[in-house]
Design a protein around this motif. Sequence first.
Motif, PDB file in Angstrom:
ATOM      1  N   ARG A  42       1.030  -1.280  -0.090  1.00 46.36           N
ATOM      2  CA  ARG A  42       0.047   0.029  -0.081  1.00 46.36           C
ATOM      3  C   ARG A  42       0.964   1.285   0.049  1.00 46.36           C
ATOM      4  O   ARG A  42       0.658   2.230  -0.382  1.00 46.36           O
ATOM      5  CB  ARG A  42      -0.942   0.095   1.235  1.00 46.36           C
ATOM      6  CG  ARG A  42      -1.803   1.218   1.323  1.00 46.36           C
ATOM      7  CD  ARG A  42      -2.560   1.478   0.300  1.00 46.36           C
ATOM      8  NE  ARG A  42      -3.853   2.522   0.451  1.00 46.36           N
ATOM      9  CZ  ARG A  42      -3.318   3.813   0.211  1.00 46.36           C
ATOM     10  NH1 ARG A  42      -2.316   4.226   0.198  1.00 46.36           N
ATOM     11  NH2 ARG A  42      -4.372   4.592   0.646  1.00 46.36           N
ATOM     12  N   ALA A  43       2.171   1.168   0.582  1.00 47.03           N
ATOM     13  CA  ALA A  43       2.958   2.513   0.668  1.00 47.03           C
ATOM     14  C   ALA A  43       3.381   2.881  -0.501  1.00 47.03           C
ATOM     15  O   ALA A  43       3.995   3.687  -0.715  1.00 47.03           O
ATOM     16  CB  ALA A  43       4.129   2.000   1.685  1.00 47.03           C
ATOM     17  N   LEU A  44       3.348   1.750  -1.740  1.00 46.65           N
ATOM     18  CA  LEU A  44       3.868   2.036  -2.881  1.00 46.65           C
ATOM     19  C   LEU A  44       3.150   3.156  -3.660  1.00 46.65           C
ATOM     20  O   LEU A  44       3.159   3.344  -5.068  1.00 46.65           O
ATOM     21  CB  LEU A  44       4.203   0.694  -3.538  1.00 46.65           C
ATOM     22  CG  LEU A  44       5.237  -0.076  -3.012  1.00 46.65           C
ATOM     23  CD1 LEU A  44       5.350  -1.388  -3.728  1.00 46.65           C
ATOM     24  CD2 LEU A  44       6.592   0.642  -3.123  1.00 46.65           C
ATOM     25  N   ASP A 106      -0.790   0.266 -11.896  1.00 48.64           N
ATOM     26  CA  ASP A 106       0.155   1.025 -12.122  1.00 48.64           C
ATOM     27  C   ASP A 106       1.349   0.038 -11.717  1.00 48.64           C
ATOM     28  O   ASP A 106       2.502   0.252 -12.037  1.00 48.64           O
ATOM     29  CB  ASP A 106       0.326   2.423 -11.651  1.00 48.64           C
ATOM     30  CG  ASP A 106      -0.897   3.098 -12.099  1.00 48.64           C
ATOM     31  OD1 ASP A 106      -0.765   3.611 -13.363  1.00 48.64           O
ATOM     32  OD2 ASP A 106      -1.820   3.621 -11.188  1.00 48.64           O
ATOM     33  N   ILE A 107       1.227  -0.659 -10.329  1.00 46.02           N
ATOM     34  CA  ILE A 107       2.340  -1.124  -9.782  1.00 46.02           C
ATOM     35  C   ILE A 107       1.595  -2.650  -9.159  1.00 46.02           C
ATOM     36  O   ILE A 107       0.454  -2.694  -8.810  1.00 46.02           O
ATOM     37  CB  ILE A 107       2.738  -0.523  -8.387  1.00 46.02           C
ATOM     38  CG1 ILE A 107       3.353   0.700  -8.804  1.00 46.02           C
ATOM     39  CG2 ILE A 107       3.936  -1.334  -7.893  1.00 46.02           C
ATOM     40  CD1 ILE A 107       3.435   1.588  -7.599  1.00 46.02           C
ATOM     41  N   ASP A 123       3.636  -8.385 -17.656  1.00 45.36           N
ATOM     42  CA  ASP A 123       3.645  -7.977 -19.058  1.00 45.36           C
ATOM     43  C   ASP A 123       2.501  -6.734 -19.459  1.00 45.36           C
ATOM     44  O   ASP A 123       2.803  -5.878 -19.950  1.00 45.36           O
ATOM     45  CB  ASP A 123       3.426  -9.174 -20.036  1.00 45.36           C
ATOM     46  CG  ASP A 123       2.234  -9.944 -19.973  1.00 45.36           C
ATOM     47  OD1 ASP A 123       1.794 -10.106 -18.771  1.00 45.36           O
ATOM     48  OD2 ASP A 123       1.476 -10.575 -20.840  1.00 45.36           O
ATOM     49  N   ILE A 124       1.405  -7.102 -18.701  1.00 45.89           N
ATOM     50  CA  ILE A 124       0.401  -6.196 -18.841  1.00 45.89           C
ATOM     51  C   ILE A 124       0.796  -5.002 -18.135  1.00 45.89           C
ATOM     52  O   ILE A 124       0.453  -3.853 -18.778  1.00 45.89           O
ATOM     53  CB  ILE A 124      -0.979  -6.507 -18.152  1.00 45.89           C
ATOM     54  CG1 ILE A 124      -1.303  -8.044 -18.842  1.00 45.89           C
ATOM     55  CG2 ILE A 124      -2.156  -5.804 -18.153  1.00 45.89           C
ATOM     56  CD1 ILE A 124      -2.346  -8.853 -18.034  1.00 45.89           C
ATOM     57  N   VAL A 125       1.118  -4.904 -16.873  1.00 44.83           N
ATOM     58  CA  VAL A 125       1.521  -3.651 -16.181  1.00 44.83           C
ATOM     59  C   VAL A 125       2.829  -2.682 -16.827  1.00 44.83           C
ATOM     60  O   VAL A 125       2.636  -1.635 -16.949  1.00 44.83           O
ATOM     61  CB  VAL A 125       1.996  -4.011 -14.656  1.00 44.83           C
ATOM     62  CG1 VAL A 125       2.534  -2.750 -14.076  1.00 44.83           C
ATOM     63  CG2 VAL A 125       0.910  -4.452 -14.013  1.00 44.83           C
ATOM     64  N   GLU A 126       3.537  -3.628 -17.357  1.00 40.80           N
ATOM     65  CA  GLU A 126       4.951  -3.030 -17.945  1.00 40.80           C
ATOM     66  C   GLU A 126       4.454  -2.212 -19.263  1.00 40.80           C
ATOM     67  O   GLU A 126       5.069  -1.364 -19.580  1.00 40.80           O
ATOM     68  CB  GLU A 126       6.017  -4.084 -17.932  1.00 40.80           C
ATOM     69  CG  GLU A 126       6.831  -4.145 -16.779  1.00 40.80           C
ATOM     70  CD  GLU A 126       7.808  -4.983 -16.544  1.00 40.80           C
ATOM     71  OE1 GLU A 126       8.147  -5.698 -17.701  1.00 40.80           O
ATOM     72  OE2 GLU A 126       8.733  -5.196 -15.819  1.00 40.80           O
ATOM     73  N   ALA A 127       3.635  -3.167 -19.904  1.00 37.99           N
ATOM     74  CA  ALA A 127       3.115  -2.468 -21.155  1.00 37.99           C
ATOM     75  C   ALA A 127       2.487  -1.016 -21.250  1.00 37.99           C
ATOM     76  O   ALA A 127       2.513  -0.372 -22.163  1.00 37.99           O
ATOM     77  CB  ALA A 127       2.069  -3.450 -21.831  1.00 37.99           C
ATOM     78  N   ARG A 128       2.082  -0.689 -20.216  1.00 38.68           N
ATOM     79  CA  ARG A 128       1.436   0.462 -19.940  1.00 38.68           C
ATOM     80  C   ARG A 128       2.376   1.400 -19.123  1.00 38.68           C
ATOM     81  O   ARG A 128       1.805   2.540 -18.593  1.00 38.68           O
ATOM     82  CB  ARG A 128       0.058   0.528 -19.355  1.00 38.68           C
ATOM     83  CG  ARG A 128      -0.186  -0.009 -17.971  1.00 38.68           C
ATOM     84  CD  ARG A 128      -1.503  -0.184 -17.621  1.00 38.68           C
ATOM     85  NE  ARG A 128      -2.445   1.060 -17.891  1.00 38.68           N
ATOM     86  CZ  ARG A 128      -2.293   2.062 -16.610  1.00 38.68           C
ATOM     87  NH1 ARG A 128      -1.362   1.767 -15.641  1.00 38.68           N
ATOM     88  NH2 ARG A 128      -2.944   3.247 -16.767  1.00 38.68           N
TER      89      ARG A 128
END
Length: 131
Positions: A42-44, A106-107, A123-128
């Motif tokens: 959560r802190a991220l 996002d993370i 892959d999904i997260v890094e693609a955006r």
Amino acid sequence: MTTSEAVALVERARADGKTVVFTNGVFDLLHPGHTRYLRDARALGDLLIVGINSDRSARALGKAPDRPINTEAEGAEVLAALSSVDAVVVFDEETPHEIITLIQPDILVKGADWGEDAIVGRDIVEARGGR
């Protein structure tokens, strides 16, 4: 909450410029390591969504025969009560790929026991542009 409710929550958060964090697991028996992990996740960012495996998918993962210990509803209730957790979504698939595709965090956070190449949804997260 339902998947569609979680997606709507994410859309509102993004409209406010907030960072969305996602993690997942069975979480059928919450322990202090889990609570620390969730607090750190959560802190991220500004919003933490936790995906939990349904009872059926937890059993399909090959957990012990008596798992899950607490039902998906019980696990979701306990997780939702934590101040670090903003939303809990139950998914029935064996991996969180579909829910990650819909939420587009996002993370994406996973424990240290997961190798980077084994993280479903990376892959999904890094693609955006996420991490």
